[in-house]
Scaffold this active site. Structure first.
Site, PDB file in Angstrom:
ATOM      1  N   ARG A  53      -1.479  -2.030   6.371  1.00 15.18           N
ATOM      2  CA  ARG A  53      -2.002  -2.060   5.041  1.00 15.18           C
ATOM      3  C   ARG A  53      -1.965  -3.113   4.077  1.00 15.18           C
ATOM      4  O   ARG A  53      -1.053  -4.179   4.462  1.00 15.18           O
ATOM      5  CB  ARG A  53      -1.105  -1.012   4.294  1.00 15.18           C
ATOM      6  CG  ARG A  53      -1.243   0.547   4.902  1.00 15.18           C
ATOM      7  CD  ARG A  53      -0.168   1.691   4.358  1.00 15.18           C
ATOM      8  NE  ARG A  53       0.843   1.390   4.801  1.00 15.18           N
ATOM      9  CZ  ARG A  53       2.133   1.900   4.407  1.00 15.18           C
ATOM     10  NH1 ARG A  53       2.004   3.113   3.678  1.00 15.18           N
ATOM     11  NH2 ARG A  53       3.226   1.772   4.788  1.00 15.18           N
ATOM     12  N   ASP A  55      12.854   6.687   5.463  1.00 13.19           N
ATOM     13  CA  ASP A  55      12.831   5.364   4.603  1.00 13.19           C
ATOM     14  C   ASP A  55      13.669   5.815   3.467  1.00 13.19           C
ATOM     15  O   ASP A  55      14.045   4.944   2.479  1.00 13.19           O
ATOM     16  CB  ASP A  55      11.524   4.861   4.271  1.00 13.19           C
ATOM     17  CG  ASP A  55      10.579   6.180   3.550  1.00 13.19           C
ATOM     18  OD1 ASP A  55      11.153   7.181   3.521  1.00 13.19           O
ATOM     19  OD2 ASP A  55       9.432   5.746   3.220  1.00 13.19           O
ATOM     20  N   GLU A  88       7.727   4.635  -5.688  1.00 11.59           N
ATOM     21  CA  GLU A  88       8.306   5.837  -5.140  1.00 11.59           C
ATOM     22  C   GLU A  88       8.667   6.495  -6.421  1.00 11.59           C
ATOM     23  O   GLU A  88       9.104   7.843  -6.502  1.00 11.59           O
ATOM     24  CB  GLU A  88       9.180   5.733  -3.994  1.00 11.59           C
ATOM     25  CG  GLU A  88      10.518   5.323  -4.230  1.00 11.59           C
ATOM     26  CD  GLU A  88      10.431   3.739  -4.149  1.00 11.59           C
ATOM     27  OE1 GLU A  88      11.543   3.121  -4.156  1.00 11.59           O
ATOM     28  OE2 GLU A  88       9.371   3.101  -3.820  1.00 11.59           O
ATOM     29  N   LYS A 129       5.179  -2.597   1.337  1.00 12.30           N
ATOM     30  CA  LYS A 129       6.406  -2.155   1.823  1.00 12.30           C
ATOM     31  C   LYS A 129       7.238  -3.241   1.159  1.00 12.30           C
ATOM     32  O   LYS A 129       6.900  -3.943   0.550  1.00 12.30           O
ATOM     33  CB  LYS A 129       6.558  -2.309   3.347  1.00 12.30           C
ATOM     34  CG  LYS A 129       5.852  -1.231   4.063  1.00 12.30           C
ATOM     35  CD  LYS A 129       6.222   0.213   3.752  1.00 12.30           C
ATOM     36  CE  LYS A 129       7.581   0.319   4.230  1.00 12.30           C
ATOM     37  NZ  LYS A 129       7.966   1.923   3.875  1.00 12.30           N
ATOM     38  N   TYR A 172       6.496  -0.303  -2.788  1.00 13.78           N
ATOM     39  CA  TYR A 172       7.627   0.638  -2.230  1.00 13.78           C
ATOM     40  C   TYR A 172       8.803  -0.117  -2.209  1.00 13.78           C
ATOM     41  O   TYR A 172       8.898  -1.159  -1.513  1.00 13.78           O
ATOM     42  CB  TYR A 172       7.110   1.338  -1.252  1.00 13.78           C
ATOM     43  CG  TYR A 172       5.996   2.365  -1.225  1.00 13.78           C
ATOM     44  CD1 TYR A 172       6.196   3.705  -1.975  1.00 13.78           C
ATOM     45  CD2 TYR A 172       4.704   2.329  -0.678  1.00 13.78           C
ATOM     46  CE1 TYR A 172       5.208   4.644  -2.250  1.00 13.78           C
ATOM     47  CE2 TYR A 172       3.762   3.389  -0.712  1.00 13.78           C
ATOM     48  CZ  TYR A 172       4.168   4.512  -1.606  1.00 13.78           C
ATOM     49  OH  TYR A 172       3.053   5.281  -1.711  1.00 13.78           O
ATOM     50  N   HIS A 176      12.416   2.054  -2.034  1.00 17.37           N
ATOM     51  CA  HIS A 176      13.443   2.949  -1.388  1.00 17.37           C
ATOM     52  C   HIS A 176      14.595   2.054  -1.132  1.00 17.37           C
ATOM     53  O   HIS A 176      15.277   2.305  -0.065  1.00 17.37           O
ATOM     54  CB  HIS A 176      12.649   3.135  -0.037  1.00 17.37           C
ATOM     55  CG  HIS A 176      11.501   3.917   0.075  1.00 17.37           C
ATOM     56  ND1 HIS A 176      11.442   5.357  -0.373  1.00 17.37           N
ATOM     57  CD2 HIS A 176      10.345   3.659   0.258  1.00 17.37           C
ATOM     58  CE1 HIS A 176      10.037   5.663  -0.346  1.00 17.37           C
ATOM     59  NE2 HIS A 176       9.220   4.777  -0.017  1.00 17.37           N
TER      60      HIS A 176
END
Length: 375
Positions: free
Chosen positions: A15, A271, A119, A75, A94, A96
């Site tokens: 991505r 994750d 998120e 990510k 993101y 996490h």
């Protein structure tokens, strides 16, 4: 604002954080967009497409990170990227944080970087618009990969989820009736499996029962109902989320040991630490491992396998907020948008998201205090 789009370097992550439409939206407003060469190639976007809408193609990730005031990714940064972060830089991706390498949080604090986490961007109704599209992809993929893992050649017991006339269908349990659970159940029902969905929210269960017109079993989630459903299942999908925090461990190792050999579990929450005790993050190169005879699929970036779907689904939702930060500046943007303010996990050396601070053992500093310099 100078906005940087580096190429993702997580294993098999295809991505990219911005597509040409996003670049055009920024460049047409007078911003500068730096795209690392071949950043979009895994999603089917050549450099020429970015250049066509005004992006500058940059040869190295180091230069993108060095020059950008805001870095837009998919990510969380991984170890090689920690030293690339610049003091005070905005990183929009993101994160996490409660479920990844603790060194990332330490680095964000040390560099006083602003972590704008997809998120935890949360609307007043409780929905998570930047998490939703990837949850939809991961939920649907969970059944695809789970069905493949059930094949004998992949270590499974050799069950076809849909069965055939005269032979029982595969049994699927979905833990969590949110976006992941709904999408997983849609695909499982479509394949002809026998599906059970568990959730603690009775209103959500009523909704799911209506959506599936009785074609699934919907059960109130508790220790006993989870245990019974998991034991009897061929495939278990974990899809439980606590925004920003670690996922609760709802399936114990002892319960995994009671499943029949060759069963499969797919933990979409991995994750965030995972909701199945025996799960640990894996990669697309080595996606599975076996515990007590049960095949575990725990890839932390599942949607990365289908980038031409997931990149566009993600950037459709992330683009407006990137534009808002660029146009207004970070501080004014978060003052004007409560949902965006909730996405700020670190600011000026502080943890500003309570669940992350609690799970990681840091002092929680409310964003208003951090912005005012009261800490």
């Amino acid at each position: 604002m100078i906005v940087g789009v580096p190429k993702e370097i997580k294993t098999r992550e295809y991505r990219v954080g911005m597509v040409p439409a996003g670049v055009r939206a920024l460049t047409s407003a007078g911003h500068t967009v730096l795209v690392e060469t071949n950043a979009g190639i895994g999603s089917g976007i050549p450099d020429s497409e970015y250049q066509r809408v005004g992006a500058q193609i940059i040869a190295t990730a180091d230069e993108v990170w060095k020059r950008a005031e805001m870095v837009v990714k998919v990510k969380e940064p991984i170890a090689p990227e920690y030293e690339r972060m610049q003091p005070g830089q905005i990183i929009y991706t993101y994160f996490h944080l409660a479920g990844v390498d603790p060194e990332l949080t330490k680095t964000l604090i040390k560099k006083k970087a602003t972590a704008v986490a997809y998120e935890t961007l949360q609307l007043d109704d409780g929905s998570l618009p930047l998490l939703k599209p990837m949850s939809e992809v991961a939920g649907k993929m969970a059944i695809q990969v789970g069905a493949a893992c059930l094949e004998k050649a992949h270590g499974g017991k050799g069950i076809l989820l849909g069965g055939v006339p005269g032979v029982r269908r595969g049994r699927v349990t979905v833990i969590g009736g949110g976006v992941v659970g709904l999408c997983a159940a849609k695909v499982a029902v479509g394949m002809g499996a026998e599906v059970t969905i568990l959730d603690v929210n009775l209103e959500r269960l009523t909704y799911l029962d209506d959506v599936f017109l009785g074609r699934t079993s919907v059960l109130a989630s508790d220790t006993e109902s989870i245990a019974k459903s998991v034991r009897e299942s061929d495939l278990v999908v974990g899809g439980v989320l606590i925004p920003g925090g670690k996922a609760p461990k709802l399936v114990s190792e002892a319960l995994i040991a009671e499943m029949s050999p060759g069963s499969v579990v797919v933990d979409v929450a991995v994750d965030q630490g995972g909701c199945i005790e025996t799960c640990k993050p894996t990669t697309h190169d080595n996606p599975t491992f076996v515990v007590h005879g049960v095949v575990h699929y725990c890839v932390a970036n599942m949607p990365g396998a289908v980038p031409q779907t997931s990149t566009y689904a993600l950037t459709n939702t992330t683009r407006p907020y990137a534009r808002k930060i660029a146009d207004m500046g970070l501080v004014e943007a978060i003052k004007s948008d409560k949902a965006l303010a909730r996405a700020i996990n670190t600011y000026n050396g502080h943890i500003t998201y309570e669940a992350v601070a609690k799970d990681m053992g840091y002092e929680y500093v409310p964003l208003t205090d951090a912005l005012a310099g009261r800490k």
